[in-house]
Design a protein around this motif. Sequence first.
Motif, PDB file in Angstrom:
ATOM      1  N   VAL A 177      -5.384  69.186  42.296  1.00  0.00           N
ATOM      2  CA  VAL A 177      -4.438  68.452  43.248  1.00  0.00           C
ATOM      3  C   VAL A 177      -4.830  67.275  43.765  1.00  0.00           C
ATOM      4  N   ASN A 178      -4.983  65.779  44.162  1.00  0.00           N
ATOM      5  CA  ASN A 178      -5.509  64.494  44.562  1.00  0.00           C
ATOM      6  C   ASN A 178      -4.847  64.357  44.517  1.00  0.00           C
ATOM      7  N   HIS A 179      -4.631  63.426  46.180  1.00  0.00           N
ATOM      8  CA  HIS A 179      -3.496  61.988  46.211  1.00  0.00           C
ATOM      9  C   HIS A 179      -4.554  60.905  44.524  1.00  0.00           C
ATOM     10  N   TRP A 180      -5.624  60.531  44.797  1.00  0.00           N
ATOM     11  CA  TRP A 180      -5.991  59.533  44.544  1.00  0.00           C
ATOM     12  C   TRP A 180      -6.317  59.799  42.789  1.00  0.00           C
ATOM     13  N   PRO A 181      -6.273  59.395  40.946  1.00  0.00           N
ATOM     14  CA  PRO A 181      -6.786  60.155  40.090  1.00  0.00           C
ATOM     15  C   PRO A 181      -7.576  60.468  40.349  1.00  0.00           C
ATOM     16  N   LEU A 182      -7.756  61.474  39.626  1.00  0.00           N
ATOM     17  CA  LEU A 182      -9.330  62.049  39.242  1.00  0.00           C
ATOM     18  C   LEU A 182     -10.361  61.225  38.252  1.00  0.00           C
ATOM     19  N   THR A 183      -9.455  60.787  37.310  1.00  0.00           N
ATOM     20  CA  THR A 183     -10.001  59.827  36.191  1.00  0.00           C
ATOM     21  C   THR A 183      -9.561  58.464  35.856  1.00  0.00           C
ATOM     22  N   ARG A 184     -10.308  57.785  35.858  1.00  0.00           N
ATOM     23  CA  ARG A 184      -9.632  56.586  35.441  1.00  0.00           C
ATOM     24  C   ARG A 184      -8.267  56.358  34.691  1.00  0.00           C
ATOM     25  N   LEU A 185      -8.032  56.972  33.410  1.00  0.00           N
ATOM     26  CA  LEU A 185      -7.734  56.894  32.394  1.00  0.00           C
ATOM     27  C   LEU A 185      -6.010  56.029  32.831  1.00  0.00           C
ATOM     28  N   PRO A 186      -5.805  56.190  33.552  1.00  0.00           N
ATOM     29  CA  PRO A 186      -4.364  56.353  34.510  1.00  0.00           C
ATOM     30  C   PRO A 186      -4.450  54.802  34.962  1.00  0.00           C
ATOM     31  N   THR A 187      -4.941  54.411  35.446  1.00  0.00           N
ATOM     32  CA  THR A 187      -5.203  53.143  35.641  1.00  0.00           C
ATOM     33  C   THR A 187      -5.116  51.520  35.122  1.00  0.00           C
ATOM     34  N   GLY A 200      -9.432  56.140  42.712  1.00  0.00           N
ATOM     35  CA  GLY A 200     -10.629  56.866  43.420  1.00  0.00           C
ATOM     36  C   GLY A 200     -11.767  56.792  42.659  1.00  0.00           C
ATOM     37  N   THR A 201     -12.934  57.768  41.643  1.00  0.00           N
ATOM     38  CA  THR A 201     -14.207  58.132  41.787  1.00  0.00           C
ATOM     39  C   THR A 201     -14.793  58.249  40.429  1.00  0.00           C
ATOM     40  N   THR A 202     -15.491  57.788  40.060  1.00  0.00           N
ATOM     41  CA  THR A 202     -16.242  58.163  38.733  1.00  0.00           C
ATOM     42  C   THR A 202     -16.388  59.720  38.794  1.00  0.00           C
ATOM     43  N   ALA A 203     -16.729  59.514  39.895  1.00  0.00           N
ATOM     44  CA  ALA A 203     -17.481  61.455  39.924  1.00  0.00           C
ATOM     45  C   ALA A 203     -16.866  62.614  39.798  1.00  0.00           C
TER      46      ALA A 203
END
Length: 275
Positions: A177-187, A200-203
């Motif tokens: 669970v994280n407020h910001w997406p964990l991956t780039r795809l949703p953006t 988010g972050t690529t990390a």
Amino acid sequence: MSDLHVRYPENREVAAGLAGDPGDWLIVAGDVAERVEDVVAVLADLAARFARVIWVPGNHELWTRTKDPVDLRGAHRYAHLVQRCRELGVVTPEDEFPVFEGRTIVPLFLLYDYSFLPAGTSTSAEGLAAAYKAGVVCTDEHLLYPDPYASREEWSAARIAYSRARLDAVEGPTVLVNHWPLTRLPTDVLRHPEFVLWCGTTASADWHVTYRAEAVVYGHLHIPRVTYEDGVRFVEASLGYPREWKPRQDRFGVPAEVLPRVVLPVPADDFGIRP
């Protein structure tokens, strides 16, 4: 749920109407409100109606505004929110991870580090220049302070290292669970692609695989839907602003029914919102 934004009366009504069975757990994935007392009041109300409430901060909770009597900034503001949540029995990213039916629920606070870059840019400086030129600049640049860190990137790096160390000690399946997406795809569906810088972050791009996630919950984008990456179910649980969710009522019903109320996979059609 995420992005309740209860400063809007219509959204406060939605939050007040959330309910479930006596044993239900509720994930609140950030952006409840900007004022500390509003955040605490909503979480207290939800904690009285759900068996357990799990909260992660969004960017709006971390804003320091002149209208809020709590004028703490950055990590100090976050620490204050964590303490207030603990007084309510609400689980935060600083607490022991709870286990729900064999899955470890992992609340995260990773922030962002400007590594999600708009197309045509190769550095965060270029990306920010492009965003300012396009007039697409997150309010965080003015209200989200990194104190005592030198920058939001430095704060994010500290949060990533801390969270990775805690996750490395977890065994078995997880729900991340994280407020910001964990991956780039949703953006990829953002109306203003320059906004990706604050998303988010690529990390954390491979965390859903590395840490055996059965589901990932996020918000921030105000685009509620269910997608899949590497066979993992990604649930954006945002309510969003009234101008965003009210048009969806005509297609899906009241907001609380539109949004993904069940995080773990179920034999259904993902609530009619799978793209």
